[in-house]
Scaffold this motif. Structure first.
Motif, PDB file in Angstrom:
ATOM      1  N   VAL A 262       4.138  -0.604   7.464  1.00 10.89           N
ATOM      2  CA  VAL A 262       2.819  -0.385   7.257  1.00 10.89           C
ATOM      3  C   VAL A 262       2.111  -0.825   8.532  1.00 10.89           C
ATOM      4  CG1 VAL A 262       0.773  -1.898   6.177  1.00 10.89           C
ATOM      5  CG2 VAL A 262       3.020  -1.495   4.990  1.00 10.89           C
TER       6      VAL A 262
ATOM      7  N   ASN B 260       0.657  -1.287  -0.012  1.00  8.88           N
ATOM      8  CA  ASN B 260      -0.096  -0.121   0.114  1.00  8.88           C
ATOM      9  C   ASN B 260       0.976   0.965  -0.141  1.00  8.88           C
ATOM     10  OD1 ASN B 260       0.901   0.290   2.600  1.00  8.88           O
ATOM     11  ND2 ASN B 260      -1.257   0.257   3.389  1.00  8.88           N
TER      12      ASN B 260
ATOM     13  N   VAL C 103      -5.420  -2.075  -1.185  1.00 16.18           N
ATOM     14  CA  VAL C 103      -3.800  -2.542  -1.355  1.00 16.18           C
ATOM     15  C   VAL C 103      -3.740  -2.503  -2.745  1.00 16.18           C
ATOM     16  CG1 VAL C 103      -3.853  -3.871   0.688  1.00 16.18           C
ATOM     17  CG2 VAL C 103      -4.651  -4.971  -1.447  1.00 16.18           C
TER      18      VAL C 103
ATOM     19  N   ILE D 233       3.410  -4.980   2.275  1.00 15.03           N
ATOM     20  CA  ILE D 233       2.363  -5.637   3.197  1.00 15.03           C
ATOM     21  C   ILE D 233       2.854  -7.346   3.132  1.00 15.03           C
ATOM     22  CG2 ILE D 233       0.110  -6.540   3.338  1.00 15.03           C
ATOM     23  CD1 ILE D 233      -0.620  -3.724   1.981  1.00 15.03           C
TER      24      ILE D 233
ATOM     25  N   PHE E 150      -0.476  -2.705  10.174  1.00 19.72           N
ATOM     26  CA  PHE E 150      -1.458  -3.983   9.738  1.00 19.72           C
ATOM     27  C   PHE E 150      -2.727  -3.838  10.293  1.00 19.72           C
ATOM     28  CE2 PHE E 150       3.087  -5.232   8.702  1.00 19.72           C
ATOM     29  CZ  PHE E 150       2.991  -5.769   7.517  1.00 19.72           C
TER      30      PHE E 150
ATOM     31  N   ILE F  15      -5.271  -1.604   7.353  1.00 22.36           N
ATOM     32  CA  ILE F  15      -5.278  -1.904   5.922  1.00 22.36           C
ATOM     33  C   ILE F  15      -6.460  -1.765   5.398  1.00 22.36           C
ATOM     34  CG2 ILE F  15      -4.271  -3.523   4.114  1.00 22.36           C
ATOM     35  CD1 ILE F  15      -2.230  -4.388   6.082  1.00 22.36           C
ATOM     36  N   GLU F  16      -6.571  -1.063   4.259  1.00 22.68           N
ATOM     37  CA  GLU F  16      -8.402  -1.113   3.562  1.00 22.68           C
ATOM     38  C   GLU F  16      -7.772  -1.304   2.219  1.00 22.68           C
ATOM     39  OE1 GLU F  16     -11.204   1.893   5.082  1.00 22.68           O
ATOM     40  OE2 GLU F  16      -9.411   2.591   5.930  1.00 22.68           O
TER      41      GLU F  16
END
Lengths: 169, 283
Positions: B258, B155, B266, B160, B260, B263-264
């Motif tokens: 990132v 991202n 990617v 990720i 974690f 995360i939305e």
């Protein structure tokens, strides 16, 4: 007691006068609360009392209206004397008799005012006939309703008459 | 005297009429010379004036009360309406804030994907499991969208993980914090290479860095592009602790770039895979 009741009646009539003046300024052209009081009082047959009542009620009406001072007093005194004189001779009782006296009194009252205004102020009252008719009808209707209520709740006839014989003058 | 008057009511009547006529005449005359109220008239008015005053006061009070009541009703209605509007606008505002955040994130992501000279696919994280032993993420794009095993997933903040399983419309991504995941990395400042592996607790360790190498906390680590999976130059994390370590290598703790937990969206980077026949001969 009679006079106390008359004064209360006069205060109610003045209250009605003020109310109508405040909220329905033209209503007094169609309805006269003072004359109902006077006729009711004069139907007792006491001529002397009726004259005093007519003068008092008329002066109060004059004080709070824009007419000449004494005009309504004069007219109401004439009405009071007439009704009281009739009732001193004939014992008129009941709603219809009261209605007849009231209608006659309204007409006499208006006629007297019309004549006096003509004589003293030299003015003609506009639409006099129509005004007279409307005032007679509305005052009559309201007066008979008041009479019914008074006889219903007070369970008595108009303010007691002295029943004196009419003397000459 | 009283008896005389009472016995002669007609006479009394005429006297009264005469007096009233005089009063009227006086009144009609004064009416035209400015003074419109005689003393007598004023007296009568003064005596009875409380009645019209009281009526006027009562009428005004009743009118005020009525209008006050109407105003109150109107205020209550307005208040209800405003409450409804506030709730509506609050919900709208929340939606707009959400959209603004989405837009900002997507713009960043789009900008980032434009920097990569490989085909990319935008996907949305639909399940995230960072609590178990194997840290993984499920995204809503699969083989139908061209996603393949070993594609890199990033991202805007950094790396990720990599795709380890695909179905037609979903893919599973192994996170770099997974203890079985290894990423070839280098320290930006010194270009010293190493391997980052997940520590299984949400962080990562960098291995294979000689104890004499120049690495200090605060150094950033990026992908080295030497593992055949991750393209070069993707931020992996920041060095937070450097220890002497066992044998000849340093013990380096790396904080992933990132977050974690947040995360939305990617980007799946379709990396160029090393052909199997070449991979077979790789050391």
């Amino acid at each position: 007691m009679r006079w106390l009741r008359f004064i209360i009646g006069l205060l109610i009539a003045l209250t009605l006068h003020s109310l109508l003046d405040s909220f329905f300024p033209n209503a007094l052209a169609f309805f006269n609360p003072y004359i109902i009081l006077i006729v009711y009082y004069a139907m007792g047959g006491n001529i002397f009392g009726a004259i005093i009542a007519g003068v008092a009620a008329g002066l109060v009406q004059d004080a709070f209206s824009a007419s000449m001072f004494g005009l309504h007093a004069f007219a109401l005194t004439v009405c009071a004397y007439t009704v009281a004189s009739i009732n001193a001779r004939l014992v008129l009782r009941g709603t219809l008799a009261f209605g007849a006296c009231l209608a006659g009194a309204v007409i006499v009252n208006e006629m007297v005012i019309y004549i006096l205004v003509n004589i003293l102020v030299k003015q003609k009252i506009e639409m006099f006939e129509q005004g007279l008719l409307v005032k007679t009808i509305f005052t009559l209707l309201f007066g008979m309703l008041v009479y019914q209520l008074l006889t219903l709740f007070l369970r008595e006839e108009p303010i007691e008459a002295s029943r004196r014989a009419i003397g000459g003058w | 005297m009283e008896d005389v008057i009472r016995s002669r009511p007609t006479l009394f009547f005429l006297i009264v009429l005469a007096l009233l006529f005089l009063v009227m005449s006086r009144s009609s005359q004064t009416r035209y010379v400015g003074e419109t109220r005689t003393m007598f008239e004023r007296t009568v008015m003064t005596i009875f004036s409380p009645v019209p005053k009281a009526v006027n006061w009562a009428g005004r009070s009743a009118s005020d009360m009525y209008h006050g009541y109407l105003d109150m009703r109107r205020s209550v209605n307005e208040n209800n309406e405003l409450h409804r509007k506030v709730a509506e606008l609050t919900a709208k505002n929340l939606r707009l804030q959400q959209s603004e955040g989405d837009l900002r994130r997507l713009r960043t992501l789009l900008g980032y994907s434009e920097q990569v000279d490989m085909p990319t696919t935008l996907a949305t994280a639909i399940m995230l499991d960072t609590s178990g032993r194997f840290k993984s993420l499920i995204i809503d794009r699969g083989s139908d969208a061209g996603v393949e095993v070993n594609d890199a997933v990033v991202n805007a903040n950094g790396l990720i993980g990599r795709v380890v399983l695909t179905t037609k419309d979903l893919s599973k991504v192994q996170l770099i914090t997974d203890s079985t995941c290894a990423v070839g990395t280098l320290i930006d400042r010194t270009r010293r290479q190493g391997v980052v592996r997940g520590d299984g607790r949400g962080g990562a360790q960098m291995y294979e860095v000689p104890s004499l190498a120049d690495v200090v906390p605060g150094d950033t680590a990026t992908t080295a592009g030497i593992d055949g999976i991750f393209p070069k130059g993707i931020p992996v994390g920041t060095v937070i602790k450097v220890a002497k370590g066992t044998d000849l290598f340093k013990g380096i703790a790396v904080k992933p770039a990132v977050d974690f937990g947040a995360i939305e969206e990617v980007i799946v980077i379709h990396t160029r895979k090393i052909p199997p026949q070449v991979a077979r001969y790789a050391p």
